[in-house]
Design an enzyme around this catalytic site. Structure first.
Site, PDB file in Angstrom:
ATOM      1  N   LYS A   1      18.228   0.419   4.219  1.00 22.13           N
ATOM      2  CA  LYS A   1      18.958  -0.041   5.391  1.00 22.13           C
ATOM      3  C   LYS A   1      18.155  -1.058   6.239  1.00 22.13           C
ATOM      4  CE  LYS A   1      21.250   4.333   5.538  1.00 22.13           C
ATOM      5  NZ  LYS A   1      21.365   5.458   6.527  1.00 22.13           N
ATOM      6  N   GLY A   2      16.896  -0.604   6.016  1.00 21.53           N
ATOM      7  CA  GLY A   2      16.021  -1.352   7.234  1.00 21.53           C
ATOM      8  C   GLY A   2      16.142  -2.902   7.675  1.00 21.53           C
TER       9      GLY A   2
ATOM     10  N   GLU B   1      12.809  -7.867   3.086  1.00 23.65           N
ATOM     11  CA  GLU B   1      12.414  -6.335   3.422  1.00 23.65           C
ATOM     12  C   GLU B   1      12.221  -6.305   5.040  1.00 23.65           C
ATOM     13  OE1 GLU B   1      12.364  -3.475   2.979  1.00 23.65           O
ATOM     14  OE2 GLU B   1      11.161  -2.648   1.659  1.00 23.65           O
ATOM     15  N   ASP B   2      12.010  -5.071   5.693  1.00 24.84           N
ATOM     16  CA  ASP B   2      11.891  -5.045   7.072  1.00 24.84           C
ATOM     17  C   ASP B   2      10.295  -5.055   7.222  1.00 24.84           C
ATOM     18  OD1 ASP B   2      11.586  -2.509   5.485  1.00 24.84           O
ATOM     19  OD2 ASP B   2      12.812  -1.337   7.193  1.00 24.84           O
TER      20      ASP B   2
ATOM     21  N   ASP C   1       4.444  -1.343   4.213  1.00 22.67           N
ATOM     22  CA  ASP C   1       3.377  -0.572   4.786  1.00 22.67           C
ATOM     23  C   ASP C   1       2.476  -0.268   3.539  1.00 22.67           C
ATOM     24  OD1 ASP C   1       2.142   1.543   6.188  1.00 22.67           O
ATOM     25  OD2 ASP C   1       3.887   3.314   5.556  1.00 22.67           O
TER      26      ASP C   1
ATOM     27  N   PHE D   1       3.672   3.234  14.059  1.00 26.51           N
ATOM     28  CA  PHE D   1       4.790   3.516  13.610  1.00 26.51           C
ATOM     29  C   PHE D   1       6.037   2.724  14.614  1.00 26.51           C
ATOM     30  CE2 PHE D   1       8.898   5.354  12.275  1.00 26.51           C
ATOM     31  CZ  PHE D   1       8.757   5.532  11.046  1.00 26.51           C
TER      32      PHE D   1
ATOM     33  N   ARG E   1      17.794   2.162  15.137  1.00 30.17           N
ATOM     34  CA  ARG E   1      17.736   0.778  14.580  1.00 30.17           C
ATOM     35  C   ARG E   1      18.654  -0.373  15.274  1.00 30.17           C
ATOM     36  NH1 ARG E   1      17.113   1.883   8.926  1.00 30.17           N
ATOM     37  NH2 ARG E   1      17.579   3.925   8.486  1.00 30.17           N
TER      38      ARG E   1
HETATM   39  P1  IMP Z   1       5.929   1.238   1.676  1.00 25.04           P
HETATM   40  O1  IMP Z   1       6.482   1.569   0.275  1.00 25.04           O
HETATM   41  O2  IMP Z   1       5.066   2.226   2.384  1.00 25.04           O
HETATM   42  O3  IMP Z   1       5.507  -0.211   1.784  1.00 25.04           O
HETATM   43  O4  IMP Z   1       7.049   1.500   2.722  1.00 25.04           O
HETATM   44  C1  IMP Z   1       8.167   0.627   2.986  1.00 25.04           C
HETATM   45  C2  IMP Z   1       9.096   1.284   3.880  1.00 25.04           C
HETATM   46  O5  IMP Z   1       8.801   2.414   4.512  1.00 25.04           O
HETATM   47  C3  IMP Z   1       9.796   0.321   4.755  1.00 25.04           C
HETATM   48  O6  IMP Z   1      10.933  -0.232   3.955  1.00 25.04           O
HETATM   49  C4  IMP Z   1      10.373   1.257   5.790  1.00 25.04           C
HETATM   50  O7  IMP Z   1      11.659   1.900   5.389  1.00 25.04           O
HETATM   51  C5  IMP Z   1       9.266   2.471   6.021  1.00 25.04           C
HETATM   52  N1  IMP Z   1       8.441   2.248   6.842  1.00 25.04           N
HETATM   53  C6  IMP Z   1       7.304   1.874   6.944  1.00 25.04           C
HETATM   54  N2  IMP Z   1       6.333   1.915   8.054  1.00 25.04           N
HETATM   55  C7  IMP Z   1       7.493   1.873   8.945  1.00 25.04           C
HETATM   56  C8  IMP Z   1       7.506   1.997  10.481  1.00 25.04           C
HETATM   57  O8  IMP Z   1       6.490   1.516  11.145  1.00 25.04           O
HETATM   58  N3  IMP Z   1       8.819   2.213  11.063  1.00 25.04           N
HETATM   59  C9  IMP Z   1       9.806   2.377  10.101  1.00 25.04           C
HETATM   60  N4  IMP Z   1       9.955   2.623   8.920  1.00 25.04           N
HETATM   61  C10 IMP Z   1       8.673   2.376   8.229  1.00 25.04           C
END
Ligand code: IMP
Length: 182
Positions: A44-45, A100-101, A104, A153, A166
Site C-alpha cells: 500500500k505504501g 516503491e515507497d 530498507d 522509522f 498513511r
Molecule cells: P525492505 O524489503 O526491507 O526494503 O522493506 C521495504 C518495505 O518495508 C517498504 O515497502 C515498507 O513497507 C517497509 N518499511 C521499511 N522501512 C520503513 C519505515 O521507515 N517506515 C514505514 N515502512 C517501512
C-alpha cells in the site's frame, strides 16, 4: 504509539512535492519513446507517491498496482515476501517503472525486480521516494531516489506504522520500533 503532534517532521509536504516534480522530470527525460511507460505501484505504501508522481509526469503511461507483504504489523520483518496481488496485464516487451515507497533492506525490491524481470519487459526501472542505504542487506538497483535517510522509522505520505499515519501530507520520524533483523 505517539499522537501525531509528537512526531518530528523530516520532510514537509512542499519539500516532498519539489522532489516528486524533479523525479518526474528525470523520468520524462529518460523515457523518450511513444510507447507508454507501464507504471507499477507497490501497495500500500506507494499509493500517495505514485498518485503525485504520475500527475507530475508528461510521458504517456499506463498504471497498475501490485501488492506485496514483507512486514508483519508494519514494523517487524518476517524475512519472507509474498505476492498478494499480481499485475492485471502482461508486461512482456513493455517499458516498466516500479514505484516503491521506501527501500530498507532491499529484499522487497530485489524480489519484485526478479519477478518482473523474468516476464521480459523491454526495460525495468525503479523509483523510490525514500532509501535507507545503511540498512541495505541486498544489493538492488534504484534508478530514481527522492531522499536518502538515516536508519530511522518514518511515517506519512503513504507510509505507515501498524496501518496508522498513511494520510499525513509530510514525512515524520516516530520513535523507532525494534529494528527488524536483516
Ligand atoms: P525492505 O524489503 O526491507 O526494503 O522493506 C521495504 C518495505 O518495508 C517498504 O515497502 C515498507 O513497507 C517497509 N518499511 C521499511 N522501512 C520503513 C519505515 O521507515 N517506515 C514505514 N515502512 C517501512
Amino acid at each position: 504509539m505517539p499522537p501525531p503532534e509528537s512526531e518530528t517532521i523530516l520532510y514537509s509536504a512542499e519539500e516532498i512535492q519539489a522532489r516528486v516534480r524533479a523525479i518526474a522530470r528525470a523520468i520524462d527525460a529518460d523515457h523518450q519513446t511513444e510507447v507508454p511507460l507501464h507504471v507499477v505501484g507497490v501497495l500500500k505504501g506507494s499509493f500517495v507517491f505514485a498518485a503525485d508522481l504520475i500527475r507530475a509526469m508528461q510521458t504517456p503511461l499506463t498504471l497498475d498496482f501490485i501488492v506485496i507483504a514483507s512486514y508483519l504489523d508494519g514494523a517487524t520483518s518476517s524475512g519472507e515476501i509474498q505476492l498478494l496481488k499480481d499485475l492485471d496485464s502482461a508486461i512482456e516487451g513493455r517499458p516498466v517503472l516500479i514505484v516503491e515507497d521506501i527501500v530498507d533492506t532491499g529484499r522487497t525490491l530485489h524480489y519484485l525486480h526478479a519477478v518482473l524481470q523474468a516476464r521480459g519487459p523491454s526495460s525495468l526501472k525503479t523509483a523510490c521516494l525514500l532509501s535507507k542505504p545503511s540498512r541495505r542487506a541486498v544489493d538492488v538497483p534504484v534508478d530514481y531516489v527522492g531522499f536518502e535517510i538515516d536508519d530511522r522509522f518514518v511515517v506519512g505520505y503513504g507510509l505507515d506504522h501498524a496501518e496508522q499515519f498513511r494520510h499525513l501530507p509530510h514525512i515524520a520520524v516516530i520513535e523507532p520500533p525494534a529494528a527488524p533483523p536483516r
